[in-house]
Design a protein around this motif. Structure first.
Motif: not given
Length: 1011
Positions: A376-380, A395-402, A421-424
């Motif tokens: 149900r989620s995606s990460y990059s 030292a990361l730069n992360t995008s997510a739809a959780v 709920g959801r968080a992006e």
């Protein structure tokens, strides 16, 4: 690689050397094995230092001319070395090779073809001191004398094809902790050597490789295949290759690079570029991980396809391990872990790993791209990972739809936290693993922006729901004006936030914008620095019977420690809002507009709440309404504007409406903080302006303030509130009103009001144009030269009212009424009928002036034994009421029958002392008579008066003594006491009493000031 090359070259050189020796003697010896084998053995001793065993040597010349064939069987090279597992360096079952004699004779070129090594074993060993069993195995030219017959100046060698069949190589390097080898090697070597330069191709068709380092098996037994084009310089002991192919257990690599054994520097160098030819299964790579590293992947099940290119750089002098520079691509990856309740799918990545396998300084991982998804989620993410061998830093730069539901299994059960709920969003982070594990938030860098939808969080009995929200945050705070609030920053924008605790507490925010900056809130040694600003369309809060609603609240608040006192807080608040409504049970508050600017200093050393919080600032309220059960009527507040500080409240404008009353108050309170500390009384000086004032309502609101005696503080009870609307009286059985409780003057305050009231209501009575000063001074009510007009008269009043006890009240009164109807006077002050009973016989307008002092009981009844005072009354054209008294006087004095009962003038003064009233001689003019009246009467209504006619139509002068009671008066003629021309002179008794009252007031005020 250096060792392998050296061993291989030594072995090959040994065999070629044997071949050259054999070819060198064929010109003068016969080719039979019986003769050739001893010769070869003897010549080998000149070039090989170790023990050599040669089973059989054969030459084939005539059948293969011009090629010379050599076949050697059962060659054994023995070189015992302490610690080596075997004293045998090499065993060759069979060696076959062919030499082109014609090329060797004519051009000094050695052309070899069809060289073959079969069933061989090589055992290489290096001990802990670096000594090996193959060093100095070949004798150098310096170790033997020159032999021109043995020299072959060969500048070119063509090896043709060298075949290796069933060869095993074992290599043990104790200093490096290396144990490796190749079993069942089947390979072919082709190449040409010109001078000392060798160009060759090694083709390994089949072999088994094993590799052990420091007791750890890295390759147990893996299949090895290769095709290696090699360019070597023998004198430099260097080799290079390009587009070489290597296969390990089916994993193919293309290699390019170089190797060199730097003898002069005792160093071995290697630099190899590699490329994986086909995508490799990750599962196969994980299976090759050594046992000592398996705990890193314990519980992990992973798969996918791996592609990689990179470089291996080895400098033996710098490190015992090579430097790896790898570019890795991952596709179609999967990941499962026992502690993670959901698997990762669709893993894709682009990574670069550089490491020397030993140090943090030369090791890092660059994540160019890495993405994955859960059910149900995606990460990059992308970034850099360093400190691989100590405290790993990310030292990361992360995008997510959780989906927050997937995070619930990670929350400890003890926290009782559930999220939906959801968080992006996108998060930038820089931290080490130890910082996370030890929650060293002060060292962690974290920032980003997150959008949430349908958020529902429950924490124990607390809950929060948010429809849609955007959250920006940073830690540390890059926007801080100073480092005091540099720990964290947050910016929240939400269309609707609802929060609460169970069903008892609930808060609602619409279109909320909240910004927060703070220092480290975990530091309990000091007050944190906290800065926040907020703005929203609507706020609603509910708790039990409390309900608060606010339209468009906005403002800012700052909390920071007082300079030099880290445990004392300072609060700076700016607040604005439109309509604010509050319900607290039956209490109701409403304000159309509020503006507040304030700073508050907390003094923790004080115990009392008001002493702990020192407040400075300004407040502006428009159109307020307060309805409380403590008051019969709501309070309307058109406006309040005031400045305030700990010791002073400066009211610029204060307008209020209470039922029939409205007033505007301006002025200032002083000694505010000192009052709450108990160090001083509260002082104030105000202008009180009103169109209409209900006196009894104001008295009800202020009665008993500051009085600790509960009985006194409750002197005006609930029933009395209604009674006060009826002149503060309750009807008794006869229908008359009796007082139910006195007004208790507030204590602990000294307030002065300069009044300007157009109309004042006192029960059924009304007064207009009230001007003068009202002062409440620590239990004393002072009215200073109050002037007002009633329907009955124009009036002036100065009074002192003191309430030491509920049933022991003191009143000092200077009361001056102009043009007052005597009938109204008796209605307003019923006690006058007792003091001057004769007034009940008159009707008309006059001037009344009274200055008295007395104690009263709780019903405001005079305690006659304490009564002191003086009064005067003046009147003209008064009418003497018809009645028995008038008839008797008219008959005695023989008034004319046509004379009216009208008094032309009346001017009287009298004093009161306890139960006695002394009436000083006064002149009364009636009809044709002028008389002087004087005497005394008592409060038991017994009289003793004397009347002297000083002007009358009678030929004689008469006097009359009047005595007795109202029910039994006695009249008798007496000698006149006053002469014919006698005219009474004003004694000023009222003025004297006025002065006494003024002195009494002055003394009371001075005593209050001393306090």
């Amino acid at each position: 690689m250096k060792r392998f090359l050296k061993i291989f070259l030594i072995t090959l050189a040994s065999l070629i050397l044997l071949l050259i020796i054999a070819a060198g003697i064929i010109s003068w010896y016969v080719f039979t094995p019986e003769k050739l084998t001893p010769i070869v053995r003897k010549q080998a001793e000149k070039y090989i230092s170790g023990q050599t065993e040669i089973g059989k040597v054969e030459l084939t010349l005539f059948s293969t001319f011009p090629r010379l064939g050599l076949k050697i069987e059962d060659v054994v090279l023995i070189n015992p070395h302490e610690g080596a597992p075997s004293d045998t360096l090499a065993i060759i079952g069979e060696f076959i090779g062919f030499v082109d004699i014609e090329a060797l004779r004519k051009r000094n070129e050695l052309l070899l073809s069809e060289l073959s090594l079969k069933d061989g074993t090589i055992n290489a060993f290096i001990d802990s001191m670096g000594s090996s069993n193959f060093d100095n195995f070949l004798l150098d030219s310096d170790d033997k004398e020159p032999d021109t017959e043995d020299e072959f100046p060969i500048s070119f060698i063509n090896m043709g094809t060298v075949r290796l069949q069933n060869i095993s190589i074992s290599y043990i390097d104790v200093p490096m902790g290396l144990n490796t080898g190749i079993q069942g090697l089947d390979a072919a070597l082709t190449g040409i050597m010109r001078d000392d330069k060798l160009n060759a191709v090694i083709d390994i068709a089949r072999s088994t490789l094993y590799l052990e380092h420091n007791g750890e098996v890295y390759f147990p037994n893996v299949d090895l295949k290769a095709n290696l084009p090699v360019n070597a310089v023998i004198s430099e002991q260097s080799a290079s290759f390009s587009d070489a192919f290597l296969s390990i257990d089916g994993m193919g690599f293309v290699l390019s690079g170089s190797m060199q054994n730097d003898v002069s520097d005792e160093n071995f160098l290697a630099n190899i570029d590699y490329q994986i030819t086909e995508a490799l299964p990750l599962k196969s790579l994980l299976a090759m991980i050594p046992a000592s590293f398996e705990h890193f992947i314990e519980g992990i099940v992973a798969d996918g396809l791996i592609l990689s290119t990179g470089n291996v750089d080895f400098n033996m002098k710098k490190s015992s391990m090579p430097v790896l520079d790898m570019h890795v691509e991952i596709d179609r990856g999967t990941f499962e872990y026992t502690d993670v309740p959901w698997p990762l799918r669709n893993i894709k990545g682009d990574l670069r790993l550089r490491t020397d396998l030993l140090t943090d300084e030369n090791s890092f991982l660059v994540i160019n791209r890495m993405s994955a998804s859960t059910p149900r989620s995606s990460y990059s993410t992308r970034g850099r990972v360093s400190n691989l061998f100590s405290d790993i830093r990310m030292a990361l730069n992360t995008s997510a739809a959780v989906s927050l539901d997937e995070l619930n299994p990670f929350v400890p059960e003890s926290m009782n936290l559930v999220m939906h709920g959801r968080a992006e969003g996108n998060i930038r982070s820089d931290f080490t693993l130890s910082q996370v594990m030890e929650m060293q938030l002060e060292h962690i860098k974290l920032s980003g922006k997150v959008s949430t939808s349908d958020l529902d969080i429950k924490f124990d009995s607390l809950w929060v729901t948010i429809d849609n929200a955007d959250l920006g945050f940073a830690m540390p705070n890059p926007y801080a004006l100073n480092n005091k609030a540099g720990f964290v920053f947050a910016d929240i924008n939400a269309n609707r936030i609802q929060a609460g605790e169970g069903r008892l507490v609930e808060t609602l925010l619409d279109n909320a914008q909240i910004m927060l900056e703070a220092s480290d809130l975990r530091d309990t040694t000091r007050i944190p620095d906290l800065l926040t600003s907020f703005k929203m369309d609507y706020l609603e809060a509910r708790m039990d019977t409390l309900r608060l609603t606010v339209d468009y609240p906005a403002g800012s608040a700052s909390i920071f420690p007082v300079p030099g006192k880290d445990d004392h807080s300072m609060i700076v608040l700016a607040y604005n809002s439109e309509k604010l409504t509050s319900h607290v049970g039956d209490e109701f508050f409403e304000f159309e507009r509020i503006h507040l600017d304030t700073d508050v200093e907390n003094d923790k050393d004080q115990d009392d709440f008001f002493q702990q919080w020192l407040i400075n600032g300004f407040i502006n309220i428009d159109n307020g309404l307060i309805a409380t059960t403590f008051l019969n009527h709501p309070i309307q507040i058109p406006a309040i504007k005031m400045d305030f500080e700990p010791e002073r409240i400066d009211i610029k404008d204060s307008r209020m409406i209470i039922d029939n009353s409205d007033f505007s108050l301006s002025g200032a309170f002083d000694n505010v903080l000192s009052y709450f500390r108990g160090d001083s009384i509260l002082r104030g000086n105000f202008n009180f302006v009103s169109t209409t004032t209900d006196i009894m309502q104001l008295m009800t609101m202020t009665s008993g303030i500051g009085i600790e005696d509960d009985e006194a503080a409750e002197a005006i009870n609930v029933n009395q509130l209604e009674a006060e609307s009826q002149n503060t009286k309750m009807p008794d059985d006869s229908g008359n009103y009796e007082f139910t409780g006195p007004y208790m003057v507030p204590e602990g305050i000294d307030i002065s009001l300069a009044t300007n009231i157009n109309q004042a209501i006192w029960g059924p009575d009304t007064a207009t144009s009230i001007r003068g000063d009202v002062r409440i001074s620590d239990g004393i009510l002072l009215l200073d030269d109050i002037r007002f007009t009633t329907p009955a008269a124009r009036m002036q009043m100065t009074a002192m009212y003191r309430t030491p006890r509920k049933n022991h009240l003191f009143l000092g009164l200077d009361y001056h009424m102009l043009d007052i109807e005597i009938e109204r006077l008796l209605q307003m002050i019923p006690e006058i009928d007792t003091i001057m009973p004769m007034l009940r016989s008159f009707r008309g307008a006059g001037e009344f002036h009274m200055a008295i002092e007395s104690y009263l009981d709780s019903t405001y009844t005079l305690k006659m034994s304490t009564l002191r005072g003086a009064a005067s009354i003046r009147g003209k054209d008064l009418v003497l009421m018809d009645g028995e008294t008038f008839s008797e006087i008219a008959s005695t004095l023989r008034f004319s029958k046509k004379a009216e009962n009208r008094v032309d003038s009346l001017s009287a003064e009298f004093t009161i002392f306890r139960n006695e009233i002394d009436v000083y001689p006064f002149l009364i003019v009636m009809d044709r008579y002028e008389a002087v009246v004087g005497g005394r009467h008592n409060l038991d209504m017994s009289f003793n008066y004397h009347i002297s006619l000083i002007n009358s139509p009678l030929p004689i002068r008469l006097g009359i003594d009047v005595s007795g009671t109202m029910d039994n008066l006695s009249y008798r003629l007496a000698s006149p006491r006053y002469a014919e021309l006698y005219r009474p002179v004003s004694r000023g008794v009222v003025a004297g009493k006025q002065l006494e009252l003024r002195q009494l007031i002055r003394d009371a005020l001075l005593q209050g000031l001393e306090q």
